[in-house]
Design an enzyme around this catalytic site. Structure first.
Site, mmCIF file in Angstrom:
data_model
loop_
_atom_site.group_PDB
_atom_site.id
_atom_site.type_symbol
_atom_site.label_atom_id
_atom_site.label_comp_id
_atom_site.label_asym_id
_atom_site.label_seq_id
_atom_site.Cartn_x
_atom_site.Cartn_y
_atom_site.Cartn_z
ATOM 1 N N GLU A 278 40.249 17.869 -1.002
ATOM 2 C CA GLU A 278 39.894 16.757 -1.892
ATOM 3 C C GLU A 278 40.242 15.380 -1.335
ATOM 4 O O GLU A 278 40.978 14.606 -1.965
ATOM 5 C CB GLU A 278 40.531 16.964 -3.275
ATOM 6 C CG GLU A 278 40.041 18.229 -3.951
ATOM 7 C CD GLU A 278 40.511 18.379 -5.401
ATOM 8 O OE1 GLU A 278 39.823 19.081 -6.151
ATOM 9 O OE2 GLU A 278 41.556 17.792 -5.757
ATOM 10 N N GLU B 129 35.517 24.873 -5.696
ATOM 11 C CA GLU B 129 36.495 24.992 -6.779
ATOM 12 C C GLU B 129 35.756 24.783 -8.091
ATOM 13 O O GLU B 129 35.010 23.808 -8.231
ATOM 14 C CB GLU B 129 37.604 23.937 -6.686
ATOM 15 C CG GLU B 129 38.612 24.129 -5.577
ATOM 16 C CD GLU B 129 39.798 23.156 -5.707
ATOM 17 O OE1 GLU B 129 40.056 22.685 -6.850
ATOM 18 O OE2 GLU B 129 40.431 22.868 -4.688
#
Length: 426
Positions: free
Chosen positions: A199, A319
């Site tokens: 991320e 995710e």
């Protein structure tokens, strides 16, 4: 959905694979906008469990790694994403720049070797954007300890010393010889892909130029050491300044300002496939609503379209999940969300599109509830969810093999196969 045995996915895989030669364990590659193994399509149904290396480092918890892979395999999951980093923290892998704890590295060796036993491939993430497990903040601390005067964690992306620290970690990881298998990581087909960062965000430069420069340099560096494995960035999927017409799909206005730029970032040389995360309950509202499902579908469809139209590569929704801590949560809603993700992917699959798979956040074995961030799925306690995962695995396993299946057996069963794969009963 109708109840079905957990073993159905594995049965589906074995029934199809009996029609095929027992091929060697080969590298995953890309062909256009799809993944392939041995020239056959490979659609991903997988999961995240980030803490596996830390558990493997302690002999009292190492068995949980094997237990998890066994349970994941039993419902047909074939890819696991996990951390190949722990920087300067408790039970650290990298204690300081280029200084490693050999016992923890051996734990990662075990994890890789154990994954292969259960025919599970690994996406290994190389550093964290967030502070957990060290992250870019730890690299900045190391830089300051060496005499630098760094004032922002985002200098991880720009300062040449910190870039060199990261490159050294990449080199150590790719050249690691597994003490269980004697296979160098960069030669091991068990590793599906290298992920540059979990991320990444660079809020200090919302133009995206700083992060783009880092991605371009690091993707090229990984490829210079390891041309065999796939590389992905690890992004959440937010649209940035290079595609103003696409920012309407962002979950909120802030997402445009975090320094990521989905299309531009994934056009960097050396990036092989796109990564996108889905967290409506974090990005939009922590109160469950149908708007979350609508967002999930439109978010996925936008990125699948971009991967086809602008990138020419597969996209994995690496995710996604929903927290039990959310207001209004119930297990039926979680199944509906998972079903929405699976159905959207199947709609892409049947058209030969870029939607190449998904990874649940996250799968836990029994007895690890104390690690739960609210998103954990324990299959033994979640029968309807296990059945849903198993059905999707069976569909993908058959689809992965149907080209050679049709070639060998003709097309007489094609209609019934298509009906099973894409019937609207998720």
């Amino acid at each position: 959905m109708a109840d079905s045995p957990h073993l159905s996915a594995r049965q589906g895989i074995y029934n199809v694979e009996e029609l095929e030669a027992d091929d060697d364990w080969q590298m995953v590659q890309t062909k256009g906008n799809q993944f392939v193994v041995n020239g056959q399509p490979f659609y991903v149904n997988g999961f995240n469990t980030y803490w596996l290396m830390v558990f493997a480092a302690d002999l009292s918890t190492r068995g949980k790694v094997s237990e998890l892979f066994q349970q994941a395999s039993s419902v047909g999951l074939t890819v696991c994403r996990t951390w190949a980093f722990n920087d300067g923290q408790w039970r650290a892998l990298q204690k300081s720049p280029s200084v490693y704890d050999e016992d923890v590295f051996k734990a990662l060796d075990f994890l890789v070797s154990e994954a292969k036993k259960y025919k599970i491939r690994l996406i290994l993430s190389l550093v964290n954007n967030w502070d957990a497990y060290g992250g870019k903040a730890q690299y900045v601390k190391w830089g300051n300890a060496s005499g630098l005067n760094l004032t922002s964690d985002d200098e991880f992306f720009s300062h040449p010393t910190l870039r060199s620290y990261y490159k050294s970690h990449v080199k150590a990881m790719l050249n690691r010889v597994n003490t269980f298998t004697n296979i160098t990581y960069k030669d091991d087909p068990t590793i599906f892909a290298w992920e540059l960062m979990n991320e990444p965000r660079c809020t200090s430069d919302p133009s995206g130029d700083t992060l783009q420069s880092w991605i371009a340099e690091m993707a090229a560096y990984v490829k210079s050491l390891d041309a065999k494995h796939l590389v992905e960035i690890g992004e959440e999927g937010f649209y940035g300044p290079s595609a103003p017409a696409r920012t309407q799909f962002n979950p909120n206005s802030y997402a445009t300002q975090v320094g990521t730029d989905f299309i531009r970032n994934h056009q960097a040389l050396g990036v092989d496939f796109a990564s996108v995360h889905i967290y409506a309950d974090s990005w939009i509202s922590q109160t469950i609503s149908d708007a979350h499902l609508q967002f999930t579908k439109s978010w996925m469809e936008a990125h699948i379209e971009d991967a086809e139209k602008y990138l020419g590569m597969p996209v994995i929704f690496s995710e996604f999940g929903v927290s039990t801590k959310d207001t209004g949560y119930n297990s039926s809603y979680r199944d509906t969300l998972i079903g929405t993700v699976y159905k959207t992917l199947l709609n892409s699959t049947k058209k030969g599109g870029s939607g190449a798979g998904s990874l649940l956040w996250q799968l836990f074995p029994d007895g690890t509830d104390y690690m739960d961030d609210g998103y954990a799925i324990v299959l033994s306690k979640s029968h309807s969810t296990a059945n849903l995962i198993s059905l999707h695995s069976t569909r993908l396993a058959i689809f992965n093999s149907r080209c050679s299946w049709h070639c060998r057996w003709g097309c007489r069963k094609k209609n019934s196969l298509e009906t099973f794969l894409f019937q609207d009963n998720l």
